[in-house]
Design an enzyme around this catalytic site. Structure first.
Site, PDB file in Angstrom:
ATOM      1  N   ARG A 173       0.815  -1.212   0.000  1.00 58.87           N
ATOM      2  CA  ARG A 173       0.000   0.000   0.000  1.00 58.87           C
ATOM      3  C   ARG A 173       0.853   1.268   0.000  1.00 58.87           C
ATOM      4  NH1 ARG A 173      -4.124  -3.049  -1.578  1.00 58.87           N
ATOM      5  NH2 ARG A 173      -4.573  -4.683  -0.072  1.00 58.87           N
ATOM      6  N   GLU A 296      -5.971 -11.849   8.590  1.00 57.65           N
ATOM      7  CA  GLU A 296      -5.781 -11.920   7.139  1.00 57.65           C
ATOM      8  C   GLU A 296      -4.732 -12.971   6.747  1.00 57.65           C
ATOM      9  OE1 GLU A 296      -5.009  -7.806   6.050  1.00 57.65           O
ATOM     10  OE2 GLU A 296      -7.158  -7.423   5.941  1.00 57.65           O
ATOM     11  N   ASP A 370     -11.678  -0.421   8.493  1.00 50.80           N
ATOM     12  CA  ASP A 370     -10.328  -0.454   7.943  1.00 50.80           C
ATOM     13  C   ASP A 370      -9.963   0.841   7.223  1.00 50.80           C
ATOM     14  OD1 ASP A 370      -7.893  -1.348   7.163  1.00 50.80           O
ATOM     15  OD2 ASP A 370      -8.581  -3.041   5.973  1.00 50.80           O
ATOM     16  N   GLU A 398      -4.254   4.539   1.215  1.00 54.11           N
ATOM     17  CA  GLU A 398      -4.774   3.315   0.600  1.00 54.11           C
ATOM     18  C   GLU A 398      -6.238   3.462   0.163  1.00 54.11           C
ATOM     19  OE1 GLU A 398      -4.476  -0.142   3.099  1.00 54.11           O
ATOM     20  OE2 GLU A 398      -5.587  -1.403   1.705  1.00 54.11           O
ATOM     21  N   TRP A 548     -15.215  -8.827   2.254  1.00 52.24           N
ATOM     22  CA  TRP A 548     -14.387  -8.084   1.297  1.00 52.24           C
ATOM     23  C   TRP A 548     -15.218  -7.600   0.113  1.00 52.24           C
ATOM     24  CZ3 TRP A 548      -9.349 -11.619   1.070  1.00 52.24           C
ATOM     25  CH2 TRP A 548      -8.627 -11.421   2.263  1.00 52.24           C
TER      26      TRP A 548
HETATM   27  C1  BDP Z   1      -5.524  -3.501   5.047  1.00 50.57           C
HETATM   28  C2  BDP Z   1      -4.558  -3.524   3.898  1.00 50.57           C
HETATM   29  C3  BDP Z   1      -3.587  -4.675   3.987  1.00 50.57           C
HETATM   30  C4  BDP Z   1      -2.900  -4.647   5.339  1.00 50.57           C
HETATM   31  C5  BDP Z   1      -3.954  -4.663   6.426  1.00 50.57           C
HETATM   32  C6  BDP Z   1      -3.365  -4.546   7.820  1.00 50.57           C
HETATM   33  O1  BDP Z   1      -5.284  -3.620   2.694  1.00 50.57           O
HETATM   34  O2  BDP Z   1      -2.660  -4.546   2.935  1.00 50.57           O
HETATM   35  O3  BDP Z   1      -2.028  -5.720   5.480  1.00 50.57           O
HETATM   36  O4  BDP Z   1      -4.812  -3.563   6.255  1.00 50.57           O
HETATM   37  O5  BDP Z   1      -3.457  -3.466   8.375  1.00 50.57           O
HETATM   38  O6  BDP Z   1      -6.237  -2.313   5.029  1.00 50.57           O
HETATM   39  O7  BDP Z   1      -2.832  -5.503   8.342  1.00 50.57           O
END
Ligand code: BDP
Length: 704
Positions: A173, A296, A370, A398, A548
């Site tokens: 990002r 994630e 987020d 982002e 998502w």
């Molecule tokens: C999300 C991003 C991802 C990050 C994640 C995080 O898309 O790339 O790894 O946050 O904060 O918003 O771990």
């Protein structure tokens, strides 16, 4: 024309303008103060510098002060180790244990103008460093007498950048080029840029840096990489900056070849203890680990049937002998199509309050989803009295149009910080939770996901430098206003012309609301392009996980729009204190910016604006797009007062932003119209493109 004359003419024409500014120097330009009277006034108080301290940070303070003053005043400012002549600035470390020292704390300072002498006093060298930069800021912003004196103390102990930088040089990002860290040539080659990066951070009070991505590679903990980490720590240390690393929780298995990474396994615990000891053998003042676990797809304690507290405490134990910290992220959510992601981090972490070791801090994103353009504050703030909570903001854009969009983030940061959690009655703002004053947290942290990279101007969009600046200033003092920060930055970076400063300040201050209007007005959220998180994709209905998709969040149907988080819906509202819930809980009185965060609202419901939901929604999308055009027009007026390279760069980017705003407007209005089945309100011209054409444009962004 003789040939050589042609060549000379060509060279003259193609040479960059004498004052071309490529943005590299950020807000630390130190160009000559153009007002001669002011220059004279300042020169009379800054003819000499006295520095008697010999430690590296005090020396940096002294050298930075000297370099800055020489540039601003246009003449040499000698440094002496002792003595006093009229017009001296003296950097003084106060003796330990005096009331003044206690009052100043670790990083505070006091500036005391006196007859013929200005003293910058601090209890620790880092205070002198911040005092020196404050003095320079005073000159750079053409401060008035009286504004200089006084005590300044940071409200938060660790003011930290989180780099999401990968070992191969990409940045997760990141939109400003490659990683600043050249891992392959470290430790032998030290890019001079590392030092410039450190200076910029120190000038705004940032004192901690996580070097690598939270989706972490285990390689940084190896004997091959630790010398590289040490080399960076050595460059950052004289600027008062501590180094941290993100770690991969499965390292005992992947790196240590153990059978498990179970945090309660004695061998695993011993492995981490030894690893941490090894890290300290390279970097004696190492800060600690940042951990993304069970989030994630990253490994974590839950695979072993253990809790976040078990995982964090195991690492905390390894750090205890060395004084280091474990910063454990609360960014977790399970893929439940019937659930509400809004509630998941709260549900996992709230029951663990009181179970974390004293050197663990839980780092929480500003909002529950987020990093959206607007979110209500995260309900964990105020809900964990026994666990220090760190703030995690995202400086990299982002979800805010990457670096093609001008979006000044201070108002977004402030909106969250100023929100009231009511944890200990009225006034228990998120800012006061973070700075420890609500729950007496012993450690306090504010982190920002960095927007820097190898681009010459550091942040790609030159105006995004203001976001790095704003984060640092607010981490130091969350009471500063967005307006003040915008003005400081504009004066230090772009111009001193009062009307141009006022215009730039206005553009900056309005830019975030404009972005919200043309992307996610009235509480819409998470309807951006899949994966890349760029551009609109409100129709996104299928993805690897339900949460998502876009339809999971906007819930559009023929009745209305928005996510019902009242007791009739997911009841996420109940996670907040009753006083916080109250203004959001009734759709008739809920402030429009939060309406669709909490309510599913019928299309023809009349709102407080006097318009129906559908009409208001359309109006917001159109107004936001028109506001970008207005930003373009206003930017044109500053042309005579800002550097030509900057001017042209921002002019181009604003044109791009206008094109993208039209994409958002047309895509969202046409898509939501398939549910509302209503015409656009009078006065708005329908989009020239069809929904199918908009889908095609978005698809192109995502083609491989
Ligand atoms: C999300 C991003 C991802 C990050 C994640 C995080 O898309 O790339 O790894 O946050 O904060 O918003 O771990």
């Amino acid at each position: 024309m003789p040939r050589f004359l042609g060549l000379v003419l060509f060279l003259l024409i193609s040479a960059p303008a004498a004052n071309a500014d490529d943005g590299y120097r950020l807000w630390l330009k130190y160009d000559l103060i153009s007002n001669p009277a002011l220059r004279k006034e300042y020169a009379s108080i800054a003819r000499f510098i006295t520095c008697s301290e010999n430690d590296p940070v005090s020396k940096t303070a002294c050298l930075e002060l000297q370099a800055g003053l020489q540039g601003l005043l246009g003449k040499p400012v000698p440094v002496q180790s002792s003595g006093f002549k009229p017009g001296t600035i003296e950097l003084v470390l106060l003796p330990k244990g005096t009331p003044d020292t206690d009052n100043l704390g670790k990083d505070g300072f006091k500036i005391q103008p006196g007859r013929g002498r200005t003293a910058i006093l601090a209890a620790h060298p880092s205070g002198l460093l911040y005092g020196a930069f404050e003095f320079l800021r005073y000159l750079q912003t053409e401060g008035k007498p009286g504004e200089l004196s006084g005590v300044r103390r940071p409200r938060v102990q660790l003011r930290m950048l989180n780099h999401w930088d990968n070992p191969l040089g990409t940045i997760e990002r990141g939109y400003a080029g490659a990683s600043l860290w050249k891992w392959y040539e470290l430790p032998e080659t030290i890019d001079p840029r590392y030092r410039d990066y450190a200076r910029a951070n120190a000038s705004i009070g940032i004192n901690a840096v996580v070097l690598n991505n939270v989706n972490a590679s285990a390689r940084f903990l190896t004997p091959e990489y630790l010398p590289k980490v040490k080399a960076l720590a050595d460059v950052l240390r004289p600027y008062g900056i501590k180094v941290f690393l993100s770690i991969n929780f499965a390292s005992p298995k992947t790196l240590g070849k153990l059978k498990t990474s179970d945090p309660l396994d004695p061998q695993v615990r011993a492995w981490w203890q030894e690893k941490v000891r090894e890290v300290y053998s390279y970097v004696p003042d190492f800060g600690g680990f940042l951990v993304k676990a069970n989030s994630e797809g990253e490994p974590g304690p839950q695979e072993h049937g253990r809790t976040h507290a078990d995982g964090a405490n195991m690492l905390a134990e390894a750090f205890r002998p060395h004084g280091g910290l474990v910063i454990w992220r609360a960014f977790v959510y399970g893929p439940d199509p019937k659930g509400d992601r809004f509630k998941e981090a709260y549900q996992e972490f709230k029951p663990l309050d009181g179970q974390f070791a004293p050197n663990v801090i839980v780092q929480v994103k500003n909002g529950p989803i987020d990093f959206q353009p607007r979110e209500p504050f995260h309900p964990l703030f105020g809900a964990m009295p026994k666990t220090p909570l760190a703030m995690e903001f995202q400086i990299t854009q982002e979800y805010l149009g990457f670096s093609t969009n001008l979006v000044f983030l201070a108002p977004l940061f402030k909106e969250c910080l100023d929100s009231d959690t009511y944890a200990r009655g009225k006034g228990s703002t998120v800012a006061r939770v973070i700075d420890g004053s609500v729950h007496d947290y012993p450690v306090t942290v504010m982190a920002g996901v960095a927007n820097t990279g190898s681009d010459r101007n550091w942040t790609w969009h030159s105006m995004s430098q203001a976001n790095w600046y704003a984060f640092g200033r607010l981490a130091w003092d969350h009471q500063l206003s967005s307006a003040r920060i915008a003005e400081e930055w504009a004066r230090m970076t772009l111009t001193q012309d009062p009307s141009a400063v006022a215009t730039i300040k206005d553009i900056l201050l309005g830019s975030r609301e404009t972005y919200v209007r043309f992307t996610t007005p009235m509480g819409l959220h998470h309807i951006m392009g899949q994966g890349i998180h760029f551009g609109p994709e409100p129709w996104l209905a299928r993805s690897a996980r339900p949460d998502w998709t876009s339809i999971y969040y906007h819930r559009a149907d023929t009745v209305g729009l928005g996510f019902d988080r009242t007791p009739q819906g997911s009841n996420a509202l109940s996670l907040y204190a009753p006083e916080t819930q109250q203004p959001w809980s009734d759709p008739n009185s809920c402030a429009l910016p939060y309406l669709l965060w909490f309510h599913h609202v019928p299309w023809d419901k009349p709102l407080s604006s006097g318009r129906t939901l559908w009409d208001e929604l359309c109006l917001q999308y159109y107004a936001g797009t028109d506001e970008v055009a207005a930003m373009q027009a206003r930017w044109e007026t500053v042309q005579p007062h800002v550097d030509p390279e900057w001017f042209a760069d921002v002019r181009g980017r604003l044109a791009v932003q206008h094109r993208e705003a039209l994409h958002w407007r047309d895509a969202c209005v046409l898509y939501f119209q398939t549910f509302s089945r209503k015409p656009l309100p009078p006065g708005l011209n329908p989009p020239k493109r069809t929904l199918e054409e908009m889908k095609r444009i978005v698809e192109i962004y995502q083609l491989r």
